[in-house]
Design a protein around this motif. Sequence first.
Motif, PDB file in Angstrom:
ATOM      1  N   ASN A   2       0.850  -1.183   0.000  1.00 24.47           N
ATOM      2  CA  ASN A   2       0.000   0.000   0.000  1.00 24.47           C
ATOM      3  C   ASN A   2       0.898   1.249   0.000  1.00 24.47           C
ATOM      4  O   ASN A   2       2.127   1.137   0.089  1.00 24.47           O
ATOM      5  CB  ASN A   2      -0.976  -0.019   1.182  1.00 24.47           C
ATOM      6  CG  ASN A   2      -0.282   0.044   2.531  1.00 24.47           C
ATOM      7  OD1 ASN A   2       0.731   0.734   2.706  1.00 24.47           O
ATOM      8  ND2 ASN A   2      -0.827  -0.672   3.504  1.00 24.47           N
ATOM      9  N   LEU A   3       0.306   2.428  -0.094  1.00 24.25           N
ATOM     10  CA  LEU A   3       1.104   3.654  -0.206  1.00 24.25           C
ATOM     11  C   LEU A   3       1.991   3.893   1.016  1.00 24.25           C
ATOM     12  O   LEU A   3       3.122   4.363   0.871  1.00 24.25           O
ATOM     13  CB  LEU A   3       0.205   4.865  -0.447  1.00 24.25           C
ATOM     14  CG  LEU A   3      -0.289   5.041  -1.873  1.00 24.25           C
ATOM     15  CD1 LEU A   3      -1.220   6.236  -1.977  1.00 24.25           C
ATOM     16  CD2 LEU A   3       0.873   5.200  -2.831  1.00 24.25           C
ATOM     17  N   THR A   4       1.503   3.562   2.185  1.00 25.07           N
ATOM     18  CA  THR A   4       2.313   3.730   3.397  1.00 25.07           C
ATOM     19  C   THR A   4       3.549   2.836   3.336  1.00 25.07           C
ATOM     20  O   THR A   4       4.659   3.260   3.677  1.00 25.07           O
ATOM     21  CB  THR A   4       1.472   3.412   4.651  1.00 25.07           C
ATOM     22  OG1 THR A   4       0.352   4.306   4.676  1.00 25.07           O
ATOM     23  CG2 THR A   4       2.286   3.576   5.924  1.00 25.07           C
ATOM     24  N   ARG A  37      -0.087  13.887  -6.192  1.00 19.22           N
ATOM     25  CA  ARG A  37      -1.392  13.908  -5.500  1.00 19.22           C
ATOM     26  C   ARG A  37      -2.139  15.208  -5.833  1.00 19.22           C
ATOM     27  O   ARG A  37      -3.314  15.179  -6.171  1.00 19.22           O
ATOM     28  CB  ARG A  37      -1.168  13.790  -3.997  1.00 19.22           C
ATOM     29  CG  ARG A  37      -2.451  13.654  -3.186  1.00 19.22           C
ATOM     30  CD  ARG A  37      -2.227  13.622  -1.669  1.00 19.22           C
ATOM     31  NE  ARG A  37      -1.026  12.951  -1.231  1.00 19.22           N
ATOM     32  CZ  ARG A  37      -0.897  11.641  -1.005  1.00 19.22           C
ATOM     33  NH1 ARG A  37      -1.917  10.843  -1.201  1.00 19.22           N
ATOM     34  NH2 ARG A  37       0.248  11.129  -0.590  1.00 19.22           N
ATOM     35  N   ASP A  42      -3.514   9.111  -9.288  1.00 24.62           N
ATOM     36  CA  ASP A  42      -4.108   8.009  -8.547  1.00 24.62           C
ATOM     37  C   ASP A  42      -3.035   7.312  -7.693  1.00 24.62           C
ATOM     38  O   ASP A  42      -1.865   7.706  -7.703  1.00 24.62           O
ATOM     39  CB  ASP A  42      -4.812   7.029  -9.496  1.00 24.62           C
ATOM     40  CG  ASP A  42      -3.888   6.387 -10.520  1.00 24.62           C
ATOM     41  OD1 ASP A  42      -2.653   6.312 -10.297  1.00 24.62           O
ATOM     42  OD2 ASP A  42      -4.398   5.926 -11.558  1.00 24.62           O
ATOM     43  N   GLU A  43      -3.448   6.286  -6.968  1.00 25.26           N
ATOM     44  CA  GLU A  43      -2.517   5.608  -6.063  1.00 25.26           C
ATOM     45  C   GLU A  43      -1.342   4.982  -6.790  1.00 25.26           C
ATOM     46  O   GLU A  43      -0.215   4.998  -6.285  1.00 25.26           O
ATOM     47  CB  GLU A  43      -3.249   4.562  -5.213  1.00 25.26           C
ATOM     48  CG  GLU A  43      -4.090   5.187  -4.133  1.00 25.26           C
ATOM     49  CD  GLU A  43      -4.520   4.206  -3.059  1.00 25.26           C
ATOM     50  OE1 GLU A  43      -4.029   3.061  -3.043  1.00 25.26           O
ATOM     51  OE2 GLU A  43      -5.338   4.598  -2.217  1.00 25.26           O
ATOM     52  N   ILE A  46       1.042   7.800  -7.490  1.00 24.59           N
ATOM     53  CA  ILE A  46       1.686   8.284  -6.263  1.00 24.59           C
ATOM     54  C   ILE A  46       2.759   7.291  -5.823  1.00 24.59           C
ATOM     55  O   ILE A  46       3.866   7.682  -5.440  1.00 24.59           O
ATOM     56  CB  ILE A  46       0.646   8.543  -5.153  1.00 24.59           C
ATOM     57  CG1 ILE A  46      -0.294   9.686  -5.576  1.00 24.59           C
ATOM     58  CG2 ILE A  46       1.336   8.862  -3.825  1.00 24.59           C
ATOM     59  CD1 ILE A  46      -1.538   9.820  -4.714  1.00 24.59           C
ATOM     60  N   ALA A  47       2.463   6.003  -5.903  1.00 19.09           N
ATOM     61  CA  ALA A  47       3.468   4.981  -5.574  1.00 19.09           C
ATOM     62  C   ALA A  47       4.666   5.111  -6.503  1.00 19.09           C
ATOM     63  O   ALA A  47       5.821   5.040  -6.067  1.00 19.09           O
ATOM     64  CB  ALA A  47       2.858   3.585  -5.663  1.00 19.09           C
ATOM     65  N   THR A  74       2.170   1.026 -11.877  1.00 14.79           N
ATOM     66  CA  THR A  74       3.248   1.640 -11.095  1.00 14.79           C
ATOM     67  C   THR A  74       4.601   1.208 -11.638  1.00 14.79           C
ATOM     68  O   THR A  74       5.494   2.038 -11.860  1.00 14.79           O
ATOM     69  CB  THR A  74       3.126   1.265  -9.603  1.00 14.79           C
ATOM     70  OG1 THR A  74       1.894   1.789  -9.097  1.00 14.79           O
ATOM     71  CG2 THR A  74       4.283   1.810  -8.787  1.00 14.79           C
TER      72      THR A  74
END
Length: 151
Positions: A2-4, A37, A42-43, A46-47, A74
């Motif tokens: 996930n992004l975290t 962002r 999108d995610e 961002i990744a 990604t």
Amino acid sequence: MNLTEVEAFARRAHAGQTDKAGRPYAEHLAAVAEGVRERGGDEAQIAAAWLHDAVEDEAVTAEWLAGAALPQETKDIVLAVTKRPGEPPEAYAARILATPGALLVKAADLAHNADPGRLGALDDAATRDRLRRKYAAMRALLGLDEPGDGR
């Protein structure tokens, strides 16, 4: 991932690395991720922003990236924005333009790289001027009129 987890991984992968002004490299990664962002990324984008220099800086290998638990989008973006040794800027720009989602990530990267405050932290005027010209040339190749474009 996930992004975290991607952010934590990127920070570890670039730990100890600094930019041309001597700042922790993770500050650049965070700024590019935030820029993506803010531009509506999108995610997956961002990744990719967190990882955009990981292969180029040899923080990870392309093989690691291929096997990572990340969306294919990604991975494709990271590889698209990874400069290759001896590659002409035109070929680099063409690959970015041909890869869905990559232009937004590169636009955020260029915007942070060309930020006057960031460039102003460099001691050498010749280096500042060279980098300004380099970033402007890449923006032109990508069809970005302004440093913050790329939506």
